[in-house]
Design a protein around this motif. Structure first.
Motif, PDB file in Angstrom:
ATOM      1  N   ASP A  27       1.765  23.428  -6.059  1.00 16.80           N
ATOM      2  CA  ASP A  27       0.907  22.269  -5.866  1.00 16.80           C
ATOM      3  C   ASP A  27       0.988  21.367  -7.088  1.00 16.80           C
ATOM      4  O   ASP A  27       1.392  21.785  -8.169  1.00 16.80           O
ATOM      5  N   HIS A  28       0.661  20.120  -6.872  1.00 15.59           N
ATOM      6  CA  HIS A  28       0.692  19.122  -7.939  1.00 15.59           C
ATOM      7  C   HIS A  28      -0.289  18.019  -7.573  1.00 15.59           C
ATOM      8  O   HIS A  28      -0.630  17.836  -6.393  1.00 15.59           O
ATOM      9  N   SER A  29      -0.726  17.285  -8.560  1.00 15.37           N
ATOM     10  CA  SER A  29      -1.599  16.147  -8.306  1.00 15.37           C
ATOM     11  C   SER A  29      -0.920  15.179  -7.346  1.00 15.37           C
ATOM     12  O   SER A  29       0.286  14.938  -7.435  1.00 15.37           O
ATOM     13  N   THR A  30      -1.697  14.613  -6.440  1.00 12.73           N
ATOM     14  CA  THR A  30      -1.140  13.611  -5.526  1.00 12.73           C
ATOM     15  C   THR A  30      -0.649  12.381  -6.288  1.00 12.73           C
ATOM     16  O   THR A  30       0.125  11.590  -5.758  1.00 12.73           O
ATOM     17  N   ARG A  31      -1.054  12.257  -7.547  1.00 12.90           N
ATOM     18  CA  ARG A  31      -0.604  11.124  -8.374  1.00 12.90           C
ATOM     19  C   ARG A  31       0.713  11.423  -9.095  1.00 12.90           C
ATOM     20  O   ARG A  31       1.295  10.532  -9.697  1.00 12.90           O
ATOM     21  N   ASN A  32       1.159  12.666  -9.037  1.00 11.55           N
ATOM     22  CA  ASN A  32       2.381  13.069  -9.741  1.00 11.55           C
ATOM     23  C   ASN A  32       3.580  12.932  -8.793  1.00 11.55           C
ATOM     24  O   ASN A  32       4.056  13.889  -8.185  1.00 11.55           O
ATOM     25  N   HIS A  33       4.077  11.715  -8.680  1.00 14.61           N
ATOM     26  CA  HIS A  33       5.150  11.425  -7.728  1.00 14.61           C
ATOM     27  C   HIS A  33       6.458  12.107  -8.102  1.00 14.61           C
ATOM     28  O   HIS A  33       7.235  12.499  -7.231  1.00 14.61           O
ATOM     29  N   ALA A  34       6.721  12.263  -9.397  1.00 13.89           N
ATOM     30  CA  ALA A  34       7.960  12.922  -9.826  1.00 13.89           C
ATOM     31  C   ALA A  34       7.977  14.371  -9.358  1.00 13.89           C
ATOM     32  O   ALA A  34       8.992  14.861  -8.848  1.00 13.89           O
ATOM     33  N   SER A  35       6.853  15.080  -9.516  1.00 11.17           N
ATOM     34  CA  SER A  35       6.802  16.476  -9.093  1.00 11.17           C
ATOM     35  C   SER A  35       6.921  16.592  -7.577  1.00 11.17           C
ATOM     36  O   SER A  35       7.551  17.527  -7.067  1.00 11.17           O
ATOM     37  N   CYS A  36       6.361  15.643  -6.871  1.00  8.22           N
ATOM     38  CA  CYS A  36       6.474  15.641  -5.410  1.00  8.22           C
ATOM     39  C   CYS A  36       7.943  15.529  -5.007  1.00  8.22           C
ATOM     40  O   CYS A  36       8.409  16.236  -4.112  1.00  8.22           O
ATOM     41  N   GLY A  37       8.689  14.669  -5.694  1.00  8.67           N
ATOM     42  CA  GLY A  37      10.110  14.514  -5.405  1.00  8.67           C
ATOM     43  C   GLY A  37      10.907  15.770  -5.699  1.00  8.67           C
ATOM     44  O   GLY A  37      11.793  16.148  -4.931  1.00  8.67           O
ATOM     45  N   VAL A  38      10.587  16.438  -6.817  1.00  9.39           N
ATOM     46  CA  VAL A  38      11.255  17.698  -7.163  1.00  9.39           C
ATOM     47  C   VAL A  38      11.037  18.723  -6.060  1.00  9.39           C
ATOM     48  O   VAL A  38      11.983  19.352  -5.576  1.00  9.39           O
ATOM     49  N   ALA A  39       9.786  18.890  -5.651  1.00  2.98           N
ATOM     50  CA  ALA A  39       9.457  19.880  -4.627  1.00  2.98           C
ATOM     51  C   ALA A  39      10.209  19.596  -3.322  1.00  2.98           C
ATOM     52  O   ALA A  39      10.823  20.489  -2.732  1.00  2.98           O
ATOM     53  N   THR A  40      10.174  18.355  -2.897  1.00  2.00           N
ATOM     54  CA  THR A  40      10.810  17.982  -1.636  1.00  2.00           C
ATOM     55  C   THR A  40      12.320  18.194  -1.692  1.00  2.00           C
ATOM     56  O   THR A  40      12.915  18.765  -0.762  1.00  2.00           O
ATOM     57  N   ARG A  41      12.949  17.761  -2.783  1.00  2.00           N
ATOM     58  CA  ARG A  41      14.408  17.921  -2.901  1.00  2.00           C
ATOM     59  C   ARG A  41      14.819  19.387  -2.984  1.00  2.00           C
ATOM     60  O   ARG A  41      15.938  19.741  -2.608  1.00  2.00           O
ATOM     61  N   ALA A  42      13.919  20.264  -3.474  1.00  2.00           N
ATOM     62  CA  ALA A  42      14.230  21.694  -3.571  1.00  2.00           C
ATOM     63  C   ALA A  42      13.872  22.450  -2.293  1.00  2.00           C
ATOM     64  O   ALA A  42      13.924  23.685  -2.261  1.00  2.00           O
ATOM     65  N   GLY A  43      13.518  21.722  -1.241  1.00  2.91           N
ATOM     66  CA  GLY A  43      13.280  22.363   0.054  1.00  2.91           C
ATOM     67  C   GLY A  43      11.854  22.795   0.311  1.00  2.91           C
ATOM     68  O   GLY A  43      11.597  23.539   1.263  1.00  2.91           O
TER      69      GLY A  43
END
Length: 196
Positions: free
Chosen positions: A151-167
């Motif tokens: 999980d990550h803050s909804t404001r942390n767009h970079a972490s969201c991208g990492v998670a999504t790209r890693a499946g």
């Protein structure tokens, strides 16, 4: 109090602690790998928490290199007790680029939580995504976890991208779920399950 399950545990105790913590190579041909933290890494680790962007998303922070080494000792105990797995994301030359961890290991349900950060100089080069993909494949395919969450803050767009790209699929938003320096944040919940 001993927990009595009506179903067998998803994973057997000893699947981690029965062997040394592995070094995991990261594909890409640039000498990137995940390895256990070493005492000489304390300065690099501490420098991450001196970075404003890292501090924004990580509120549990060490204040000195001695404190970092205490954390490293705890990381070794986590492996021995099968409570967590903590790696330096590093080049084979020894240069530390980031951190990758699996925490909250639940062998009964076969679930763990992923966490990571990358030093400023390594951001934007796919380091976190590649490291997360490697540790996820190891945990799901080699060790036998069924589900990995992060999980990550909804404001942390970079972490969201990492998670999504890693499946890791976005499963929802946990409202007011974590305290940051500027107050409570909603948190995105991502997960990857065996077979994704």
């Amino acid at each position: 109090m001993t927990r009595v399950l009506s179903t067998p545990p998803a994973m057997i105790s000893g699947c981690l602690a029965g062997a040394p913590q592995p070094v995991l190579p990261v594909s890409g041909g640039d000498g990137l790998l995940l390895r256990p933290w070493e005492r000489r890494d304390a300065a690099a680790f501490l420098s991450a928490y001196e970075d404003e962007e890292t501090r924004r998303w990580h509120t549990h922070r060490p204040s000195t290199e001695d404190r970092v080494r205490e954390w490293f000792d705890g990381y070794r105990r986590d492996w021995e007790r099968e409570k967590g797995c903590h790696w330096a994301v590093a080049r084979d030359s020894g240069e530390v680029l980031g951190r990758m961890a699996l925490r909250g290991l639940d062998f009964d349900d076969g679930v763990a939580n992923a966490a990571y950060w990358v030093l400023p100089a390594a951001r934007g080069a796919g380091v976190a995504t590649r490291a997360l993909a490697v540790v996820s494949a190891w945990a799901l395919d080699d060790i036998g976890f069924h589900r990995l969450e992060l999980d990550h803050s909804t404001r942390n767009h970079a972490s969201c991208g990492v998670a999504t790209r890693a499946g890791y699929r976005l499963e929802g938003t946990k409202r007011n779920a974590a305290v940051h320096d500027d107050g409570r944040h909603d948190m995105h919940l991502h997960a990857r399950v065996r077979g994704d």
